[in-house]
Enzyme design. Sequence first.
Site, PDB file in Angstrom:
ATOM      1  N   GLY A  86     -12.461  -4.431 -32.621  1.00  0.00           N
ATOM      2  CA  GLY A  86     -13.103  -4.054 -31.368  1.00  0.00           C
ATOM      3  C   GLY A  86     -12.195  -3.381 -30.361  1.00  0.00           C
ATOM      4  O   GLY A  86     -12.661  -2.961 -29.292  1.00  0.00           O
ATOM      5  N   LYS A  87     -10.914  -3.242 -30.670  1.00  0.00           N
ATOM      6  CA  LYS A  87      -9.996  -2.622 -29.729  1.00  0.00           C
ATOM      7  C   LYS A  87     -10.252  -1.112 -29.617  1.00  0.00           C
ATOM      8  O   LYS A  87     -10.917  -0.513 -30.462  1.00  0.00           O
ATOM      9  CB  LYS A  87      -8.544  -2.862 -30.173  1.00  0.00           C
ATOM     10  CG  LYS A  87      -8.112  -4.327 -30.118  1.00  0.00           C
ATOM     11  CD  LYS A  87      -8.118  -4.852 -28.691  1.00  0.00           C
ATOM     12  CE  LYS A  87      -7.359  -6.162 -28.545  1.00  0.00           C
ATOM     13  NZ  LYS A  87      -7.975  -7.307 -29.192  1.00  0.00           N
TER      14      LYS A  87
END
Length: 370
Positions: A184-185
């Site tokens: 999710g970064k």
Amino acid sequence: MIPFVDLKAQYISVKDEVDAAVAQVLETTQFVLGKEVAAFEREFANYCNADYGIAVNTGTSALHLSLLAAGIGLGDEVITVPFTFVATAAAICYTGATPVFVDIDPVSYTIDVKQIESAITERTKAILPVHLYGQPADMEPIMAIARRHNLTVIEDAAQAHRSEYKGQRVGSIGDLGCFSFYPGKNLGAYGEGGMVVTNNPEYARTIQMYRDWGQEQRYHHVLKGYNYRMEGMQGAILRVKLRYLDRWTEARRANAALYDELLANLDVKTPVVMPYSHHVYHIYALRSPKRDWLQQQLNEQGIQTGIHYPIPVHLQPAYSDLGYKSGDFPHSEQAAKEVFSLPMYAELQSSQIDTVVNTLTSLLDGVKVA
């Protein structure tokens, strides 16, 4: 439904390139480290304006090995913040050192630099600022304090890929910079991944050994090391995605600007961009004393939100042995009660942002959305 993060939308946009990169790794069978990882190390270090990049399996491992390379160990103290993901403190504890917390600045949510010096003792060996939500900590005074007291500065840049402080890329400002490539970064792997960047060749050499069982060469173990190696497929995937990071970052910033504009007259606090900051909006965090109710209502309307983070580290049961109590860090504790995050990703459409804001507006005006 409007998802909090849409990883599939991003994958579709780079699918052909990613699939080809993965296929190449399968053909070469370089599944652990290998040429793709080595190339990604060079490219990401260059992207951060750092001399060296050392790829590891997680951002937590990046922090752990950076602390070890800096000589942090049993009996030492490392100054950081309690308003962060638990990995920041965990990595300090892994070395046998003790996290020493100072409160956050209530506007930026990053470390309050005015509180650092009073927390320094004879056992303090490092400062570990967290670039939270994609906004850098105020690095200039942090570096000045560190130099006065001969301390190492290790940047937790897990949420701050491409962020800048006064025009300088984060990760390359302190002695070591640590990144996470959790999916999710802003730059996310398709699995786990992390990186240390540094300009110090000795730190780089030490971390390279630590991540691979402490080997200087095969079966020659100089240090008691770890199995923290990056997989070849993740290196190949991240090389593809790195080429799009500038574009994706500007899309995030445009989405944040639209949120800012549309939310300006609502009774919520929007993110404040500090004058030294190039914010990259890993998280678009609002603040409201009605946080829990708003989050529940938004979820019922099909809008996913997040909380980063609902319990500061000093109040987590796992860290009760540090001896802190409720009230010790009031700004961190209040933020933990009020902060929540709206959907934010490069592929988020303006129409989706309109829906989020219209729903929030109706809720705050006391009107039930049909």
